[in-house]
Motif scaffolding. Structure first.
Motif, short mmCIF file in Angstrom:
data_model
loop_
_atom_site.label_atom_id
_atom_site.label_comp_id
_atom_site.label_asym_id
_atom_site.label_seq_id
_atom_site.Cartn_x
_atom_site.Cartn_y
_atom_site.Cartn_z
N SER A 37 15.46 -3.34 13.28
CA SER A 37 13.90 -3.55 13.25
C SER A 37 13.37 -4.05 14.32
CB SER A 37 13.76 -4.72 12.01
OG SER A 37 12.44 -4.53 11.87
N ASP A 38 14.04 -5.07 15.16
CA ASP A 38 13.59 -5.67 16.52
C ASP A 38 13.46 -4.38 17.31
OD1 ASP A 38 12.72 -7.92 18.09
OD2 ASP A 38 14.35 -7.25 19.24
N TYR A 39 14.67 -3.61 17.45
CA TYR A 39 14.38 -2.56 18.46
C TYR A 39 13.44 -1.48 18.02
CZ TYR A 39 16.11 0.94 21.56
OH TYR A 39 16.25 2.15 22.61
N LEU A 40 13.24 -1.36 16.71
CA LEU A 40 12.50 -0.06 16.52
C LEU A 40 10.97 -0.57 16.75
CD1 LEU A 40 11.75 2.52 14.99
CD2 LEU A 40 11.81 1.29 12.78
N LEU A 41 10.55 -2.04 16.38
CA LEU A 41 9.04 -2.24 16.75
C LEU A 41 8.96 -2.26 18.23
CD1 LEU A 41 8.98 -5.11 14.02
CD2 LEU A 41 8.08 -2.75 13.60
N ARG A 42 9.75 -2.68 18.99
CA ARG A 42 9.49 -2.83 20.48
C ARG A 42 9.42 -1.46 20.85
NH1 ARG A 42 10.52 -7.54 22.97
NH2 ARG A 42 11.68 -9.02 21.50
N SER A 43 10.26 -0.39 20.36
CA SER A 43 10.20 0.95 20.88
C SER A 43 8.75 1.70 20.26
CB SER A 43 11.20 1.77 20.24
OG SER A 43 12.59 1.24 20.69
N LEU A 44 8.20 1.14 19.26
CA LEU A 44 7.20 1.70 18.76
C LEU A 44 5.85 1.26 19.63
CD1 LEU A 44 7.50 1.48 14.83
CD2 LEU A 44 7.71 3.47 16.29
N THR A 93 9.89 10.04 10.46
CA THR A 93 10.57 8.99 10.23
C THR A 93 10.79 7.97 11.50
OG1 THR A 93 12.63 9.53 10.18
CG2 THR A 93 11.45 9.92 8.13
N GLY A 94 11.08 6.85 11.18
CA GLY A 94 11.33 5.97 12.41
C GLY A 94 12.52 6.47 13.14
N LYS A 95 13.64 6.97 12.28
CA LYS A 95 14.74 7.25 13.24
C LYS A 95 14.44 8.88 13.80
CE LYS A 95 19.85 8.26 12.22
NZ LYS A 95 19.68 9.33 13.04
N ASN A 96 13.69 9.54 13.30
CA ASN A 96 13.31 10.78 14.05
C ASN A 96 12.85 10.58 15.32
OD1 ASN A 96 12.04 12.23 10.83
ND2 ASN A 96 14.11 12.19 11.72
N ARG A 97 11.86 9.53 15.31
CA ARG A 97 11.19 9.04 16.66
C ARG A 97 12.20 8.41 17.85
NH1 ARG A 97 6.04 5.76 14.92
NH2 ARG A 97 5.57 6.35 17.24
N LEU A 98 12.99 7.91 17.02
CA LEU A 98 14.00 7.14 18.07
C LEU A 98 14.90 8.08 18.63
CD1 LEU A 98 15.02 3.70 16.44
CD2 LEU A 98 13.56 4.08 18.36
N ASP A 119 9.74 2.16 5.83
CA ASP A 119 10.19 2.48 7.11
C ASP A 119 8.99 2.34 8.00
OD1 ASP A 119 11.07 3.52 9.55
OD2 ASP A 119 10.93 5.63 8.67
N PRO A 120 8.76 1.08 8.96
CA PRO A 120 7.53 0.58 9.52
C PRO A 120 7.17 1.95 10.77
CG PRO A 120 9.19 -0.93 10.17
CD PRO A 120 9.62 0.07 9.16
N ALA A 127 20.71 1.20 16.47
CA ALA A 127 19.60 0.26 16.15
C ALA A 127 18.84 0.90 14.74
CB ALA A 127 18.37 -0.02 17.12
N ALA A 128 18.58 2.29 15.00
CA ALA A 128 18.10 3.15 13.72
C ALA A 128 18.97 2.82 12.32
CB ALA A 128 17.69 4.54 14.26
N SER A 129 20.34 3.26 12.77
CA SER A 129 21.21 3.31 11.76
C SER A 129 21.51 1.74 10.89
CB SER A 129 22.61 3.57 12.26
OG SER A 129 22.83 4.94 12.70
N LYS A 130 21.25 0.72 11.58
CA LYS A 130 21.22 -0.45 10.90
C LYS A 130 19.99 -0.71 10.15
CE LYS A 130 24.35 -2.79 14.26
NZ LYS A 130 24.65 -4.13 15.07
N LEU A 131 18.88 -0.19 10.82
CA LEU A 131 17.67 -0.48 10.23
C LEU A 131 17.61 0.16 8.70
CD1 LEU A 131 14.81 -1.60 10.24
CD2 LEU A 131 13.88 0.75 11.22
#
Length: 750
Positions: free
Chosen positions: A623-630, A290-295, A268-269, A610-614
């Protein structure tokens, strides 16, 4: 050579040769009698010599070969003497492995009524086992003659030697015993060898214990309690295995925890972990999201609840949960924190680090219990956030309760009334809380956590089970998304705005909207002031003389409806009064100003999808949406740095961003040393090396005599007097300075 005197040493050598030849002949005769058709002593001696130099596997590779147990069961029906044991380990019986031979001999001991234990064994110079012995449990003697032991020097045993194909065969079998046998099933199962737990059952017990299954239920599942499954396992053996598993789990707890977090971070990046470490390297506090927590927080983090629970880990560390509510009106977890203490400094660290992980975005509203330390920490770390208490205490008829129980002069009740803006429900109506007025969602999440985690769990198991809880919440969220998307909701009222609400709201929010729409039928417009203001009354209370009137105002410029009941400001959904006016005006759609994005259905481009797909492994979208959000969150965190920004710092930051952009555009990797040092310096991450100390259990009081009881009673009476004085000056409703609160009987006496 007559008359030549033979040296003494030569005479001794000849005597030794004669004795060896005599022993050789006796061994050959004994083998011929017991093992007809076997090779003579020289051949066996050569075999033993070759075995000493042999190397290979510890068992014979024969996948299709019939096991000794199956062979004995197959030949049992055709044996002539039925009194003979089925699993008799006669000399010459072959086995594929020593473990199979032990199982065979153990079955024989069950038939006869005794237990077995491991005996002597031998290995050659290449660590290859060449001999194994299994003896009766009564073999040998205890070192203490007065000890309570069953060892009476029994000689019964079997000896196993190697075959040429790495198998085993019985070379010696002593059948005679010098002790009584067990006669019943209950007696026989008391031998330790008959209660052995195989590796598969041991792993099954480990999984049950990790999933918070009590030892009693483990015994019931294994059929130990009633013997219905034919198991010979004893409860003592199950308890021993559970204790052994607990010791293995506690060993190197901090190392297992750090490795688990590193693995989670690798998968989970978007995961972030923050530590607070003492000078000795002991972990003091740990916060992870986690990444989903942040999103999820980016979309639903406007309102959060925070509560702590106890006795969920081996070190009795309070565990705090940041919980909110999503568009399906489900509890959603934003993060968890382990704290050593519950002081103001600990909560300040937890709140500040949580906001930093979330990109510097503080919540609009936070709900907590009446903890004074939390209140002080929120005032310093979240000055723009509206803090409210749980509103479970005295919500109505305050004066009547005060008069009925005669507590008007109680200082605690007076302080509670002065703080009523933090907990009384009427004061919540102008504050957006997403329908939450208490910390019940945090308490519910803590209850679910207790069902996943066993009491006194080590830290690594606690983190892993908390991760499983989040996976469970993700599955429940996916279930609601599926039903919202695939199952069409039936229109029950038939007005145009109901169809529009069904199209935009999730299933859970549409059900709430329908209840308000249904209740709107009980209201009537009694007065109208132009085209904007409407006065409504409840027709169910027409007989009441002082019937309440509610004002509803329509603002066409903002495309929004206002109602003085405050439900929209509190929940984010139109109330029954506003819906009555919209139906009266034949509106086809809900006003845009009264539609909150947080309650709408999920779109394919939303961060939830996006988080669910990741998490599900689809990195194309998630992953692309998560990294951009980060990246955006990190930039916001940098811009909200508490340190004062100057022109030089801004120029350096912009140059670093330009260099990173050029490197990413050209496909080159960004220098990792500079990035890692910058991140470590900004977040102050220091990895712990030790776990917190385990709490010690307090024993029995030193003295229980009558004099000590009198002294303790006198001391308690003096402390109560001091507490009454200190309580009048205390500002902490939950934890006064005296360290205790009054019970209900004391309140009634006052």
């Amino acid at each position: 050579m007559a008359g030549v005197r033979v040296p003494v040493w030569n005479q001794g050598l000849n005597c030794l040769r004669m004795k060896m030849m005599k022993a050789n002949n006796m061994w050959n005769r004994e083998l011929s009698r017991r093992l007809p058709g076997r090779r003579d002593l020289n051949c066996i001696a050569n075999t033993v010599y070759r075995t000493r130099c042999l190397d290979g596997p510890d068992y014979r590779l024969a996948p299709g070969e019939e096991s000794a147990v199956k062979r004995a069961l197959r030949l049992a029906a055709s044996r002539e003497d039925n009194s003979r044991a089925i699993f008799l380990p006669s000399q010459g019986t072959t086995f594929r492995s020593a473990e199979e031979a032990r199982e065979y001999y153990n079955l024989y001991s069950w038939e006869i009524g005794f237990g077995i234990r491991n005996g002597r064994s031998r290995k050659n110079t290449k660590k290859y086992r060449t001999k194994v012995e299994y003896a009766c449990s009564c073999e040998g003697f205890d070192s203490d003659p007065n000890a309570k032991s069953c060892r009476v020097g029994c000689k019964a045993m079997i000896r196993l030697l190697r075959t040429e194909d790495h198998g085993w065969y019985v070379s010696r079998f002593i059948e005679e015993h010098n002790h009584p046998f067990s006669e019943t099933y209950a007696e026989n199962k008391q031998w330790p060898s008959h209660g052995d737990i195989d590796p598969i059952t041991r792993d099954f017990i480990r999984r049950l214990r990790e999933n918070n299954v009590s030892i009693g239920r483990v015994c019931n599942i294994l059929g130990v309690s009633d013997g219905s499954s034919g198991q010979t396992i004893r409860k003592e053996a199950v308890r021993s295995v559970c204790a052994s598993l607990a010791r293995e789990s506690i060993k190197d707890d901090i190392g297992k925890t750090l490795r688990l977090l590193d693995e989670m971070k690798k998968n989970d990046p978007g995961m972030e972990v923050r530590y607070q470490v003492t000078k000795e390297g002991r972990i003091r506090s740990m916060l992870w999201c986690t990444g989903k927590n942040r999103l999820d927080y980016a979309r639903f983090g406007d309102v959060i609840t925070f509560d702590t629970t106890y006795r969920t880990n081996l070190y009795n560390l309070p565990f705090g949960l940041f919980v909110g509510v999503n568009n399906h009106f489900q509890s959603v977890i934003f993060g968890g924190v382990l704290l050593t203490n519950e002081k103001i400094s600990d909560f300040e660290w937890a709140f500040s680090e949580f906001v930093a992980i979330m990109g510097g975005k503080p919540p609009v509203t936070i709900l907590t219990d009446q903890c004074q330390a939390m209140d002080a920490a929120i005032r310093t770390t979240l000055p723009e956030t509206k803090h409210r208490w749980c509103s479970k205490v005295f919500e109505r008829e305050w004066k009547r309760i005060m008069k009925r129980y005669k507590i008007q002069k109680n200082e605690y009740i007076r302080r509670l009334y002065r703080k009523r803006a933090k907990w009384a429900k009427p004061y919540f109506m102008d504050v957006f809380c997403a329908g939450m007025t208490s910390t019940q969602r945090s308490e519910s999440a803590n209850h679910m956590l207790n069902s996943f985690i066993q009491r006194s769990a080590p830290m690594h198991l606690f983190v892993r089970k908390f991760n499983e809880l989040q996976y469970d919440r993700r599955d429940q969220e996916g279930k609601e998304r599926h039903f919202t998307k695939m199952k069409n909701r039936q229109l029950r009222v038939g007005v145009p705005i109901e169809k529009h609400a069904r199209a935009i709201y999730t299933r859970a929010m549409y059900d709430r909207f329908y209840r308000e729409l249904f209740q709107s039928g009980s209201y009537a417009i009694c007065q109208r002031e132009g085209d904007r203001d409407f006065m409504l009354v409840d027709t169910r209370r027409d007989e009441e003389p002082d019937q309440e009137k509610i004002r509803v105002t329509i603002n066409d410029e903002e495309d929004k409806v206002y109602c003085e009941c405050g439900l929209y400001n509190h929940v984010g959904m139109l109330c029954r009064h506003a819906l009555k006016v919209l139906v009266h005006l034949d509106k086809r759609e809900l006003p845009c100003g009264n539609i909150m994005k947080r309650w709408e259905k999920d779109t394919p481009s939303s961060n939830v999808c996006a988080a669910s797909k990741l998490v599900d492994g689809d990195s194309a979208c998630g992953s692309d949406y998560l990294l951009r959000s980060l990246l955006v969150m990190k930039a916001m965190e940098l811009s909200r740095d508490k340190n004062r920004l100057n022109e030089e710092k801004v120029i350096n930051a912009l140059q670093a961003l330009d260099a990173a952009q050029v490197a990413l555009s050209s496909g080159n990797a960004v220098p990792t040393a500079t990035c890692e040092s910058a991140v470590a310096g900004a977040s102050g991450i220091v990895r712990p090396t030790q776990c917190p100390p385990r709490p010690t259990k307090k024993g029995r009081p030193c003295s229980t005599s009558l004099n000590s009881w009198a002294r303790s009673t006198k001391r308690s009476r003096l402390e109560n007097v001091a507490n009454e004085v200190a309580d009048k000056e205390s500002e902490d409703e939950e934890n006064p300075k005296a360290g205790q609160t009054k019970n209900i009987n004391e309140l009634l006496r006052e």
